[in-house]
Design an enzyme around this catalytic site. Sequence first.
Site, PDB file in Angstrom:
ATOM      1  N   ILE A 173     -35.844 -60.259-105.636  1.00  0.00           N
ATOM      2  CA  ILE A 173     -34.944 -60.630-104.527  1.00  0.00           C
ATOM      3  C   ILE A 173     -35.788 -60.693-103.264  1.00  0.00           C
ATOM      4  O   ILE A 173     -36.361 -59.673-102.839  1.00  0.00           O
ATOM      5  CB  ILE A 173     -33.811 -59.605-104.308  1.00  0.00           C
ATOM      6  CG1 ILE A 173     -33.046 -59.337-105.597  1.00  0.00           C
ATOM      7  CG2 ILE A 173     -32.871 -60.080-103.202  1.00  0.00           C
ATOM      8  CD1 ILE A 173     -31.987 -58.230-105.470  1.00  0.00           C
TER       9      ILE A 173
ATOM     10  N   ASP B  98     -44.594 -60.990 -95.726  1.00  0.00           N
ATOM     11  CA  ASP B  98     -43.928 -62.082 -95.018  1.00  0.00           C
ATOM     12  C   ASP B  98     -43.974 -63.319 -95.919  1.00  0.00           C
ATOM     13  O   ASP B  98     -45.071 -63.727 -96.332  1.00  0.00           O
ATOM     14  CB  ASP B  98     -44.707 -62.320 -93.703  1.00  0.00           C
ATOM     15  CG  ASP B  98     -44.008 -63.288 -92.780  1.00  0.00           C
ATOM     16  OD1 ASP B  98     -43.423 -64.270 -93.283  1.00  0.00           O
ATOM     17  OD2 ASP B  98     -44.068 -63.072 -91.559  1.00  0.00           O
TER      18      ASP B  98
ATOM     19  N   ASN C 128     -33.658 -65.543-101.270  1.00  0.00           N
ATOM     20  CA  ASN C 128     -32.609 -65.230-100.292  1.00  0.00           C
ATOM     21  C   ASN C 128     -33.132 -65.146 -98.862  1.00  0.00           C
ATOM     22  O   ASN C 128     -32.406 -65.426 -97.911  1.00  0.00           O
ATOM     23  CB  ASN C 128     -31.958 -63.900-100.699  1.00  0.00           C
ATOM     24  CG  ASN C 128     -31.140 -63.282 -99.592  1.00  0.00           C
ATOM     25  OD1 ASN C 128     -30.040 -63.759 -99.293  1.00  0.00           O
ATOM     26  ND2 ASN C 128     -31.670 -62.242 -98.952  1.00  0.00           N
TER      27      ASN C 128
ATOM     28  N   ARG D 165     -42.759 -72.287-106.475  1.00  0.00           N
ATOM     29  CA  ARG D 165     -43.966 -72.921-107.023  1.00  0.00           C
ATOM     30  C   ARG D 165     -44.764 -71.907-107.847  1.00  0.00           C
ATOM     31  O   ARG D 165     -45.311 -72.235-108.890  1.00  0.00           O
ATOM     32  CB  ARG D 165     -44.805 -73.432-105.851  1.00  0.00           C
ATOM     33  CG  ARG D 165     -45.958 -74.324-106.225  1.00  0.00           C
ATOM     34  CD  ARG D 165     -46.692 -74.777-104.987  1.00  0.00           C
ATOM     35  NE  ARG D 165     -47.416 -73.692-104.330  1.00  0.00           N
ATOM     36  CZ  ARG D 165     -48.553 -73.170-104.753  1.00  0.00           C
ATOM     37  NH1 ARG D 165     -49.116 -73.617-105.847  1.00  0.00           N
ATOM     38  NH2 ARG D 165     -49.148 -72.194-104.084  1.00  0.00           N
TER      39      ARG D 165
ATOM     40  N   TYR E 193     -31.618 -75.349 -88.360  1.00  0.00           N
ATOM     41  CA  TYR E 193     -31.077 -74.505 -89.440  1.00  0.00           C
ATOM     42  C   TYR E 193     -30.390 -75.377 -90.504  1.00  0.00           C
ATOM     43  O   TYR E 193     -30.622 -75.211 -91.703  1.00  0.00           O
ATOM     44  CB  TYR E 193     -30.116 -73.454 -88.867  1.00  0.00           C
ATOM     45  CG  TYR E 193     -29.590 -72.521 -89.932  1.00  0.00           C
ATOM     46  CD1 TYR E 193     -30.432 -71.592 -90.548  1.00  0.00           C
ATOM     47  CD2 TYR E 193     -28.267 -72.587 -90.364  1.00  0.00           C
ATOM     48  CE1 TYR E 193     -29.964 -70.752 -91.560  1.00  0.00           C
ATOM     49  CE2 TYR E 193     -27.785 -71.750 -91.362  1.00  0.00           C
ATOM     50  CZ  TYR E 193     -28.644 -70.834 -91.953  1.00  0.00           C
ATOM     51  OH  TYR E 193     -28.183 -70.007 -92.957  1.00  0.00           O
TER      52      TYR E 193
ATOM     53  N   LYS F 162     -31.363 -75.889 -94.482  1.00  0.00           N
ATOM     54  CA  LYS F 162     -30.442 -75.592 -95.599  1.00  0.00           C
ATOM     55  C   LYS F 162     -30.117 -76.868 -96.387  1.00  0.00           C
ATOM     56  O   LYS F 162     -29.865 -76.804 -97.590  1.00  0.00           O
ATOM     57  CB  LYS F 162     -29.186 -74.892 -95.082  1.00  0.00           C
ATOM     58  CG  LYS F 162     -29.469 -73.452 -94.597  1.00  0.00           C
ATOM     59  CD  LYS F 162     -30.002 -72.561 -95.718  1.00  0.00           C
ATOM     60  CE  LYS F 162     -30.265 -71.130 -95.294  1.00  0.00           C
ATOM     61  NZ  LYS F 162     -30.751 -70.281 -96.379  1.00  0.00           N
TER      62      LYS F 162
ATOM     63  N   VAL G 293     -20.845 -64.965 -92.990  1.00  0.00           N
ATOM     64  CA  VAL G 293     -20.986 -63.635 -93.603  1.00  0.00           C
ATOM     65  C   VAL G 293     -21.479 -62.689 -92.505  1.00  0.00           C
ATOM     66  O   VAL G 293     -22.487 -62.974 -91.849  1.00  0.00           O
ATOM     67  CB  VAL G 293     -22.047 -63.646 -94.731  1.00  0.00           C
ATOM     68  CG1 VAL G 293     -21.984 -62.349 -95.527  1.00  0.00           C
ATOM     69  CG2 VAL G 293     -21.898 -64.859 -95.632  1.00  0.00           C
TER      70      VAL G 293
HETATM   71  P1  NDP Z   1     -29.998 -60.847 -92.752  1.00  0.00           P
HETATM   72  O1  NDP Z   1     -30.636 -61.134 -91.439  1.00  0.00           O
HETATM   73  O2  NDP Z   1     -29.140 -59.651 -92.882  1.00  0.00           O
HETATM   74  O3  NDP Z   1     -31.120 -60.808 -93.894  1.00  0.00           O
HETATM   75  C1  NDP Z   1     -32.194 -61.706 -93.902  1.00  0.00           C
HETATM   76  C2  NDP Z   1     -33.263 -61.202 -94.844  1.00  0.00           C
HETATM   77  O4  NDP Z   1     -34.362 -62.155 -94.837  1.00  0.00           O
HETATM   78  C3  NDP Z   1     -33.842 -59.864 -94.410  1.00  0.00           C
HETATM   79  O5  NDP Z   1     -33.980 -59.022 -95.534  1.00  0.00           O
HETATM   80  C4  NDP Z   1     -35.210 -60.226 -93.854  1.00  0.00           C
HETATM   81  O6  NDP Z   1     -36.149 -59.184 -94.109  1.00  0.00           O
HETATM   82  C5  NDP Z   1     -35.562 -61.458 -94.679  1.00  0.00           C
HETATM   83  N1  NDP Z   1     -36.568 -62.272 -93.985  1.00  0.00           N
HETATM   84  C6  NDP Z   1     -36.425 -62.964 -92.836  1.00  0.00           C
HETATM   85  N2  NDP Z   1     -37.589 -63.517 -92.470  1.00  0.00           N
HETATM   86  C7  NDP Z   1     -38.501 -63.158 -93.415  1.00  0.00           C
HETATM   87  C8  NDP Z   1     -39.879 -63.395 -93.585  1.00  0.00           C
HETATM   88  N3  NDP Z   1     -40.589 -64.122 -92.701  1.00  0.00           N
HETATM   89  N4  NDP Z   1     -40.515 -62.856 -94.661  1.00  0.00           N
HETATM   90  C9  NDP Z   1     -39.818 -62.108 -95.552  1.00  0.00           C
HETATM   91  N5  NDP Z   1     -38.505 -61.856 -95.449  1.00  0.00           N
HETATM   92  C10 NDP Z   1     -37.854 -62.366 -94.382  1.00  0.00           C
HETATM   93  O7  NDP Z   1     -29.159 -62.172 -93.100  1.00  0.00           O
HETATM   94  P2  NDP Z   1     -28.284 -62.591 -94.372  1.00  0.00           P
HETATM   95  O8  NDP Z   1     -28.272 -61.542 -95.382  1.00  0.00           O
HETATM   96  O9  NDP Z   1     -27.005 -63.098 -93.856  1.00  0.00           O
HETATM   97  O10 NDP Z   1     -29.133 -63.848 -94.866  1.00  0.00           O
HETATM   98  C11 NDP Z   1     -29.614 -63.996 -96.186  1.00  0.00           C
HETATM   99  C12 NDP Z   1     -29.605 -65.475 -96.540  1.00  0.00           C
HETATM  100  O11 NDP Z   1     -28.278 -65.962 -96.505  1.00  0.00           O
HETATM  101  C13 NDP Z   1     -30.403 -66.364 -95.584  1.00  0.00           C
HETATM  102  O12 NDP Z   1     -31.101 -67.327 -96.336  1.00  0.00           O
HETATM  103  C14 NDP Z   1     -29.323 -67.025 -94.732  1.00  0.00           C
HETATM  104  O13 NDP Z   1     -29.724 -68.275 -94.234  1.00  0.00           O
HETATM  105  C15 NDP Z   1     -28.225 -67.166 -95.769  1.00  0.00           C
HETATM  106  N6  NDP Z   1     -26.881 -67.349 -95.249  1.00  0.00           N
HETATM  107  C16 NDP Z   1     -26.338 -66.439 -94.389  1.00  0.00           C
HETATM  108  C17 NDP Z   1     -25.064 -66.647 -93.911  1.00  0.00           C
HETATM  109  C18 NDP Z   1     -24.415 -65.724 -92.924  1.00  0.00           C
HETATM  110  O14 NDP Z   1     -23.401 -66.133 -92.299  1.00  0.00           O
HETATM  111  N7  NDP Z   1     -24.897 -64.510 -92.745  1.00  0.00           N
HETATM  112  C19 NDP Z   1     -24.259 -67.805 -94.342  1.00  0.00           C
HETATM  113  C20 NDP Z   1     -24.948 -68.685 -95.229  1.00  0.00           C
HETATM  114  C21 NDP Z   1     -26.192 -68.447 -95.671  1.00  0.00           C
HETATM  115  P3  NDP Z   1     -37.223 -58.626 -93.045  1.00  0.00           P
HETATM  116  O15 NDP Z   1     -36.680 -58.876 -91.685  1.00  0.00           O
HETATM  117  O16 NDP Z   1     -37.369 -57.196 -93.404  1.00  0.00           O
HETATM  118  O17 NDP Z   1     -38.444 -59.431 -93.355  1.00  0.00           O
HETATM  119  C1  8X3 Z   2     -24.932 -69.418 -91.946  1.00  0.00           C
HETATM  120  C2  8X3 Z   2     -23.598 -70.024 -91.755  1.00  0.00           C
HETATM  121  O1  8X3 Z   2     -22.235 -71.555 -90.277  1.00  0.00           O
HETATM  122  O2  8X3 Z   2     -23.506 -69.764 -89.197  1.00  0.00           O
HETATM  123  O3  8X3 Z   2     -25.625 -70.157 -92.901  1.00  0.00           O
HETATM  124  O4  8X3 Z   2     -24.604 -71.714 -90.053  1.00  0.00           O
HETATM  125  S1  8X3 Z   2     -23.507 -70.812 -90.256  1.00  0.00           S
END
Ligand code: NDP
Ligand code: 8X3
Length: 255
Positions: free
Chosen positions: A11, A65, A89, A123, A155, A159, A188
Amino acid sequence: MNRLSGKNIIITGATSGIGKAAAYQLGEFGANLFLTGRREERLVEIKNELENKYPDSEIYTFPFDVTDRVACQDFVKSIDSDIDVLINNAGLALGKDAVYELDQEDVDQMFAVNVQGLLSLTRLISPQMKARNAGHIINIGSVAGHESYAGGVVYCATKHAVKAITESTKKDLHGTGVRVSMVSPGMVETEFSNVRFKGDDEKAESVYKGFRALTAEDIAEIIVFIANRPEHVNIMDTIIYPVSQSSSTMVYRDE
Ligand code: NDP
Ligand code: 8X3
């Protein structure tokens, strides 16, 4: 039925939100978890908690990262187990600026994490899945990958790219037993908006005011459902809105 016990699951972005919730739900299924994210102390905390709660699961943590290609390679090289499921994710939005106001660093970072980071791991992991004729790649997309909104130029582009990558990956692996799926959530409540608004927590909170947003656990349940289907079942995509949301910009609020 539990088809995930003993499976090896990566994950990315497991330090918060959807990735973290997925780790707990998959831990409950007895999966072995390879958890990544940049914040090492959070990974350690999550590993300790998961090991206490789910002693049948093996938990490994890898702080790096996803934009660092060498770190991605080192991560994959360091795993000596076959990976059954890759959950891409890790992702973020930065700002809600119009195209004529964009900050170039934000642009680069969103593409680097959401597109290139996801591609790097795909990849690196997909060859072993193809060779074994088994495995599952689950990409976390967004409703922003189906619909573009003002203030979301980059963004939404990233996506939409995740959707294209998911569809092409499925076609590249046509004829193999490797499954490829995408999950496309609406709003979310996680740290997503705190990150997007760069620590302006009041602004982040206002995004979810006056309606019941989805929780990270709601989306984790969908991820687990997709991963837990029989091997011949490939769910391509799922769009999940809170009941009060009908499009990226249509949100019914009480106040
Ligand atoms: P969070 O900000 O809670 O979690 C994001 C996660 O991504 C963190 O664990 C962070 O870890 C990790 N991350 C960010 N940048 C990096 C990096 N450079 N290297 C490694 N890890 C990274 O957001 P969400 O849980 O909401 O987001 C998870 C996914 O869901 C994303 O892809 C987001 O686009 C998508 N999503 C979210 C929505 C929402 O409304 N919340 C809706 C639709 C999609 P760390 O900072 O420790 O590196
Ligand atoms: C996150 C949902 O609508 O904030 O992917 O872009 S939105």
